[in-house]
Design a protein around this motif. Structure first.
Motif: not given
Length: 116
Positions: A49-50, A64-67, A80-82
């Motif tokens: 991700x950036x 996508x949709x998770x982080x 970075x929320x995972x």
């Protein structure tokens, strides 16, 4: 001397969550495009991700949709929320701060292990 240090990694079960941090010192993180990469054993480093200086974000299809990537310029930190972590998310996660050609910095990384 600019430094970027990742933290927040750990061991989590599938479906769990972690929040990684990339803390900057000596440079303003808000003046850079910050990218999270990951590298699993035996695999190439891949972009996760950036986030740009104007907060435009981009994600790998696999996350996508998770982080969610975000930045707190007051804290000079990018997160970075995972969520809904999967076994295949296991890797060492690195942040890169890009200020321009020949002017980027890497942190040492933080290990994320997803295991039942």
């Amino acid at each position: 001397q600019a430094q970027f240090v990742e933290s927040g990694g750990g061991l989590v079960q599938p479906g769990g969550s972690l929040r990684l941090s990339c803390a900057a010192a000596g440079m303003r993180a808000g003046a850079a495009t910050i990218t999270w990469y990951r590298q699993a054993p035996g695999k190439q480093r891949e972009l996760v991700a950036s986030i740009t200086t104007d907060r435009t974000t981009d994600y790998a299809e696999s996350v996508k949709g998770r982080f969610t990537i975000s930045r707190d310029d007051h804290m000079n930190t990018v997160y970075l929320q995972m969520n809904n972590l999967k076994l295949e998310d296991t890797a060492r996660y690195f942040c890169n701060a890009y200020y321009g050609p020949d002017h980027s910095f890497w942190g040492p990384g933080t290990q994320v292990t997803v295991s039942a």
